[in-house]
Motif scaffolding. Structure first.
Motif, PDB file in Angstrom:
ATOM      1  N   SER A  31      -5.008   2.976   6.693  1.00 32.10           N
ATOM      2  CA  SER A  31      -3.890   3.213   7.614  1.00 32.10           C
ATOM      3  C   SER A  31      -2.847   4.136   6.997  1.00 32.10           C
ATOM      4  O   SER A  31      -2.377   5.085   7.631  1.00 32.10           O
ATOM      5  N   VAL A  32      -2.484   3.862   5.752  1.00 31.64           N
ATOM      6  CA  VAL A  32      -1.466   4.669   5.079  1.00 31.64           C
ATOM      7  C   VAL A  32      -1.951   6.116   4.932  1.00 31.64           C
ATOM      8  O   VAL A  32      -1.222   7.073   5.237  1.00 31.64           O
ATOM      9  N   VAL A  33      -3.181   6.283   4.472  1.00 31.82           N
ATOM     10  CA  VAL A  33      -3.737   7.618   4.289  1.00 31.82           C
ATOM     11  C   VAL A  33      -3.839   8.349   5.631  1.00 31.82           C
ATOM     12  O   VAL A  33      -3.552   9.556   5.724  1.00 31.82           O
ATOM     13  N   ALA A  34      -4.223   7.636   6.679  1.00 34.65           N
ATOM     14  CA  ALA A  34      -4.335   8.257   8.001  1.00 34.65           C
ATOM     15  C   ALA A  34      -2.981   8.727   8.506  1.00 34.65           C
ATOM     16  O   ALA A  34      -2.857   9.817   9.072  1.00 34.65           O
ATOM     17  N   VAL A  35      -1.950   7.912   8.318  1.00 33.31           N
ATOM     18  CA  VAL A  35      -0.609   8.310   8.760  1.00 33.31           C
ATOM     19  C   VAL A  35      -0.163   9.575   8.045  1.00 33.31           C
ATOM     20  O   VAL A  35       0.327  10.533   8.667  1.00 33.31           O
ATOM     21  N   ILE A  36      -0.338   9.607   6.723  1.00 33.27           N
ATOM     22  CA  ILE A  36       0.075  10.786   5.956  1.00 33.27           C
ATOM     23  C   ILE A  36      -0.749  11.997   6.384  1.00 33.27           C
ATOM     24  O   ILE A  36      -0.209  13.087   6.628  1.00 33.27           O
ATOM     25  N   GLY A  37      -2.049  11.822   6.491  1.00 29.08           N
ATOM     26  CA  GLY A  37      -2.914  12.936   6.834  1.00 29.08           C
ATOM     27  C   GLY A  37      -2.654  13.488   8.218  1.00 29.08           C
ATOM     28  O   GLY A  37      -2.641  14.714   8.426  1.00 29.08           O
ATOM     29  N   TYR A  38      -2.430  12.621   9.185  1.00 30.39           N
ATOM     30  CA  TYR A  38      -2.287  13.082  10.561  1.00 30.39           C
ATOM     31  C   TYR A  38      -0.955  13.755  10.841  1.00 30.39           C
ATOM     32  O   TYR A  38      -0.791  14.373  11.898  1.00 30.39           O
ATOM     33  N   THR A  39      -0.009  13.655   9.914  1.00 34.02           N
ATOM     34  CA  THR A  39       1.224  14.419  10.108  1.00 34.02           C
ATOM     35  C   THR A  39       0.941  15.918  10.102  1.00 34.02           C
ATOM     36  O   THR A  39       1.708  16.704  10.665  1.00 34.02           O
ATOM     37  N   PRO A  89      -8.281  14.334  -8.817  1.00 33.26           N
ATOM     38  CA  PRO A  89      -8.582  13.134  -9.622  1.00 33.26           C
ATOM     39  C   PRO A  89      -8.233  11.819  -8.939  1.00 33.26           C
ATOM     40  O   PRO A  89      -8.849  10.797  -9.242  1.00 33.26           O
ATOM     41  N   ALA A  90      -7.265  11.824  -8.031  1.00 31.32           N
ATOM     42  CA  ALA A  90      -6.896  10.585  -7.348  1.00 31.32           C
ATOM     43  C   ALA A  90      -8.020  10.061  -6.477  1.00 31.32           C
ATOM     44  O   ALA A  90      -8.075   8.858  -6.180  1.00 31.32           O
ATOM     45  N   ALA A  91      -8.943  10.937  -6.045  1.00 26.99           N
ATOM     46  CA  ALA A  91     -10.028  10.511  -5.161  1.00 26.99           C
ATOM     47  C   ALA A  91     -11.174   9.862  -5.914  1.00 26.99           C
ATOM     48  O   ALA A  91     -12.061   9.276  -5.290  1.00 26.99           O
ATOM     49  N   ARG A  92     -11.177   9.954  -7.234  1.00 26.75           N
ATOM     50  CA  ARG A  92     -12.247   9.323  -7.991  1.00 26.75           C
ATOM     51  C   ARG A  92     -12.159   7.805  -7.868  1.00 26.75           C
ATOM     52  O   ARG A  92     -11.070   7.249  -7.740  1.00 26.75           O
ATOM     53  N   ALA A 141       0.830  -1.212   0.000  1.00 24.99           N
ATOM     54  CA  ALA A 141       0.000   0.000   0.000  1.00 24.99           C
ATOM     55  C   ALA A 141       0.862   1.258   0.000  1.00 24.99           C
ATOM     56  O   ALA A 141       0.492   2.275  -0.602  1.00 24.99           O
ATOM     57  N   TRP A 142       2.025   1.209   0.663  1.00 23.18           N
ATOM     58  CA  TRP A 142       2.915   2.370   0.685  1.00 23.18           C
ATOM     59  C   TRP A 142       3.578   2.618  -0.663  1.00 23.18           C
ATOM     60  O   TRP A 142       4.198   3.663  -0.869  1.00 23.18           O
ATOM     61  N   ARG A 143       3.454   1.683  -1.585  1.00 25.27           N
ATOM     62  CA  ARG A 143       4.054   1.861  -2.916  1.00 25.27           C
ATOM     63  C   ARG A 143       3.009   2.191  -3.983  1.00 25.27           C
ATOM     64  O   ARG A 143       3.354   2.299  -5.166  1.00 25.27           O
ATOM     65  N   GLU A 144       1.753   2.334  -3.594  1.00 24.23           N
ATOM     66  CA  GLU A 144       0.689   2.601  -4.556  1.00 24.23           C
ATOM     67  C   GLU A 144       0.551   4.104  -4.804  1.00 24.23           C
ATOM     68  O   GLU A 144       0.238   4.863  -3.878  1.00 24.23           O
ATOM     69  N   PRO A 145       0.761   4.569  -6.025  1.00 23.73           N
ATOM     70  CA  PRO A 145       0.680   6.013  -6.290  1.00 23.73           C
ATOM     71  C   PRO A 145      -0.666   6.617  -5.905  1.00 23.73           C
ATOM     72  O   PRO A 145      -0.717   7.698  -5.306  1.00 23.73           O
ATOM     73  N   ARG A 146      -1.763   5.930  -6.231  1.00 22.22           N
ATOM     74  CA  ARG A 146      -3.078   6.500  -5.913  1.00 22.22           C
ATOM     75  C   ARG A 146      -3.264   6.654  -4.411  1.00 22.22           C
ATOM     76  O   ARG A 146      -3.766   7.689  -3.939  1.00 22.22           O
ATOM     77  N   THR A 147      -2.870   5.670  -3.637  1.00 25.00           N
ATOM     78  CA  THR A 147      -3.010   5.738  -2.186  1.00 25.00           C
ATOM     79  C   THR A 147      -2.195   6.894  -1.622  1.00 25.00           C
ATOM     80  O   THR A 147      -2.660   7.641  -0.754  1.00 25.00           O
ATOM     81  N   LEU A 148      -0.981   7.081  -2.121  1.00 21.62           N
ATOM     82  CA  LEU A 148      -0.131   8.165  -1.634  1.00 21.62           C
ATOM     83  C   LEU A 148      -0.698   9.531  -2.017  1.00 21.62           C
ATOM     84  O   LEU A 148      -0.642  10.484  -1.224  1.00 21.62           O
ATOM     85  N   LEU A 149      -1.266   9.638  -3.223  1.00 23.64           N
ATOM     86  CA  LEU A 149      -1.862  10.908  -3.639  1.00 23.64           C
ATOM     87  C   LEU A 149      -3.091  11.237  -2.797  1.00 23.64           C
ATOM     88  O   LEU A 149      -3.312  12.397  -2.422  1.00 23.64           O
ATOM     89  N   ILE A 150      -3.891  10.225  -2.488  1.00 32.14           N
ATOM     90  CA  ILE A 150      -5.034  10.439  -1.593  1.00 32.14           C
ATOM     91  C   ILE A 150      -4.541  10.886  -0.221  1.00 32.14           C
ATOM     92  O   ILE A 150      -5.127  11.767   0.415  1.00 32.14           O
ATOM     93  N   GLY A 151      -3.439  10.292   0.227  1.00 31.37           N
ATOM     94  CA  GLY A 151      -2.868  10.691   1.507  1.00 31.37           C
ATOM     95  C   GLY A 151      -2.461  12.159   1.520  1.00 31.37           C
ATOM     96  O   GLY A 151      -2.699  12.871   2.508  1.00 31.37           O
ATOM     97  N   LEU A 152      -1.879  12.628   0.418  1.00 33.56           N
ATOM     98  CA  LEU A 152      -1.503  14.041   0.333  1.00 33.56           C
ATOM     99  C   LEU A 152      -2.735  14.945   0.319  1.00 33.56           C
ATOM    100  O   LEU A 152      -2.729  16.036   0.898  1.00 33.56           O
TER     101      LEU A 152
END
Length: 434
Positions: free
Chosen positions: A366-374, A411-414, A236-247
C-alpha cells in the motif's frame, strides 16, 4: 488470458542468497492450487488493464460529446487519479481484512459501476458531474484492485519459487492493448459510449470474479484489530527500505506514464508524424514493455534484482534520450523500443520487493503504491507545463534525468537478509542480500 510460466520444476528450489534450501511443497513443486492461483491472478491483471484502457479509448468521443476544452478535460480526468490515490493508503488493510479475493471482487464492482455511470452520464445525460463521479469510482476501484492483485501476485510468486510478477504486469499491458483495440473498433462501428462501457464493465466484472475464485486462501491475521492494522500501516511509513522502494517505483511509474500520456503527441509535434504514426509509436513502446516483462522473469531468476534493474534503468535512460535527441524519426523509434524494455521491470519488481516479508506485505505494498502512483497524478501536468515552454518532445528529457539518480535506489530492492527478518527465500534474488 493466461500467462505462460514453466510448470515443470523438480527438486528443491535453492535461493543463492541463502544457504537454507526452500521447498515450495511436499511434492517438490508448486501445487495445483498455486498454479491455478497464478492463472487467476494473470486473468485479474489483464481484465483490470482492459477496464482502464476501455475508458481511455473513448475519451475523444466523450470530449467531443461534452464539448470540453483541453483544460476542462484534464480536470475531469483528474477525478480518476484522485480516486486511485484516495483508495491506496488503506487498500492493503482492506485486503488483509477481507482477503485478496474479496477485495478484488469489491474493487472490480466499483470499477464496473464507475465505467457504467461515466458512460451513461457522458453520452446519455451529458452530465459532467456524473462523469466525474463515475471516474472517481473507477479510479478508487482500480487503485484498490491494483494493491490487492499485487499482494496476491507476490504471495503466488513466493509459493512458486521463481519470478512471475513481471508477467502479471505484462498481462495488464496486454489487457490494455486489447481495450484500446476494442475501443477503436467500437468507435469505428459507431457503438454508443454508454453501451460499450456497460458491456465491457459486465465482462470485466464477471471474468474477474471467476479469476479471483482461484486465489489462495487468506492467511489469518496476527493482530486483526483496527488499532493493530493502523499501527502496522504507520510503522510501514517509517521504514527506510519501504520508502526507498516507493521512490524507485515512483521513478518507474513516471518513466512509463510519461510515455503513455505524451509519446504519441511528442512524435507528432517533434518529428512531424501523422496521428496514426504517432499511435503506432506508442504501440512500439507497449510492445517493448510487454517483451521486457515477459523475458525479464528469466533474467531476474538468473542474475537477481540488482544487476537486472541497473541494466534496464540504463537501457531506459539511453532509449528515452535517443527518442528525444535522435533528430531522425526512425532512429527515435528504436529509442522508444529500448525505452519500453528498460522501463518494464521497475514497477513489478518494486511490488515484489515490498512484499518480500509476507507478514507485512499488505501495508508495505500500500505504501509503495501510494508513493508510486503520485507519478501518474503529477506527471501529466508537470510535463504539460514544461512542454508549453520547450516543446512536448524536449520535455520528455525529464525522464532520463530522473532515472539516472534512481540507480542509487536499486540496492533497496534486494531481498532483506534472512537473519532476523523471518523472510523466506525469494524469487529473483540471485545477488547477495543487502
Amino acid at each position: 488470458m493466461i500467462v505462460v510460466v514453466p510448470e515443470e520444476r523438480t527438486g528443491t528450489y535453492v535461493d543463492p542468497a541463502v544457504t537454507t534450501p526452500v521447498t515450495p511443497s511436499a511434492d517438490a513443486g508448486p501445487s495445483r492450487a498455486v498454479l491455478a492461483a497464478r492463472n487467476g491472478v494473470a486473468i485479474v491483471f489483464a481484465l483490470n488493464g482492459l477496464a482502464v484502457a476501455t475508458w481511455f479509448a473513448r475519451v475523444p468521443a466523450i470530449r467531443d460529446g461534452l464539448g470540453l476544452t483541453p483544460g476542462r478535460l484534464g480536470l475531469l480526468l483528474l477525478a480518476m487519479s484522485i480516486g486511485a490515490i484516495v483508495a491506496m493508503p488503506t487498500a492493503g488493510l482492506v485486503t488483509q481484512r477481507l482477503g485478496a479475493a474479496r477485495a478484488v471482487a469489491l474493487a472490480t464492482l466499483l470499477v464496473a459501476l464507475g465505467l457504467t455511470i461515466a458512460g451513461i452520464s457522458a453520452s446519455v445525460a451529458a452530465w459532467l458531474p456524473g462523469v466525474a463521479v463515475g471516474l472517481f469510482a473507477l479510479g478508487y476501484g482500480s487503485g484498490s484492485c491494483d494493491v490487492a492483485m499485487n499482494i496476491e501476485g507476490a504471495v503466488v510468486e513466493r509459493r512458486l519459487g521463481w519470478t512471475v510478477m513481471p508477467r502479471f504486469h505484462a498481462a495488464w499491458s496486454l489487457g490494455s492493448v486489447a481495450g484500446a483495440g476494442l475501443g477503436a473498433g467500437a468507435a469505428r462501428l459507431g457503438v454508443p459510449v454508454a453501451v460499450h462501457l456497460a458491456v465491457l464493465a459486465a465482462l470485466v466484472l464477471g471474468g474477474t470474479l471467476l479469476g479471483a475464485r482461484a486465489f489462495l486462501p487468506a492467511e489469518p491475521e496476527a493482530d486483526g484489530t483496527p488499532a493493530g492494522r493502523r499501527s502496522r500501516l504507520l510503522a510501514a511509513w517509517r521504514e527506510p527500505r519501504t520508502l526507498l522502494i516507493g521512490l524507485l517505483v515512483l521513478a518507474a511509474a513516471f518513466a512509463e506514464g510519461s510515455a503513455n500520456d505524451w509519446l504519441a503527441v511528442a512524435f507528432i509535434d517533434g518529428y512531424g508524424f501523422s496521428e496514426a504514426a504517432g499511435a503506432a509509436v506508442f504501440g512500439v513502446f507497449v510492445v517493448g514493455m510487454t517483451l521486457g516483462r515477459t523475458a525479464g522473469t528469466v533474467a531476474l531468476d538468473r542474475w537477481g534484482r540488482g544487476p537486472v534493474l541497473t541494466t534496464t534503468i540504463l537501457l531506459a535512460v539511453v532509449g528515452a534520450g535517443l527518442a528525444v535527441l535522435a533528430g531522425s524519426g526512425p532512429v527515435a523509434v528504436v529509442g522508444v523500443a529500448l525505452w519500453g524494455i528498460g522501463a518494464s521491470l521497475g514497477f513489478p519488481v518494486g511490488m515484489s520487493a515490498a512484499a518480500d516479508e509476507e507478514e507485512h506485505a499488505h501495508v508495505r505494498v500500500s505504501v509503495v503504491a501510494v508513493i508510486g502512483y503520485t507519478a501518474f497524478l503529477a506527471g501529466p501536468p508537470l510535463l504539460g507545463l514544461l512542454g508549453d515552454h520547450v516543446g512536448t518532445l524536449k520535455a520528455l528529457l525529464v525522464v532520463p534525468l530522473l532515472l539516472l539518480p534512481t540507480l542509487l535506489l536499486v540496492p533497496a530492492a534486494r531481498p532483506p537478509a534472512a537473519g532476523g527478518t523471518g523472510a523466506p527465500a525469494r524469487a529473483g534474488s540471485a545477488e547477495p542480500d543487502a
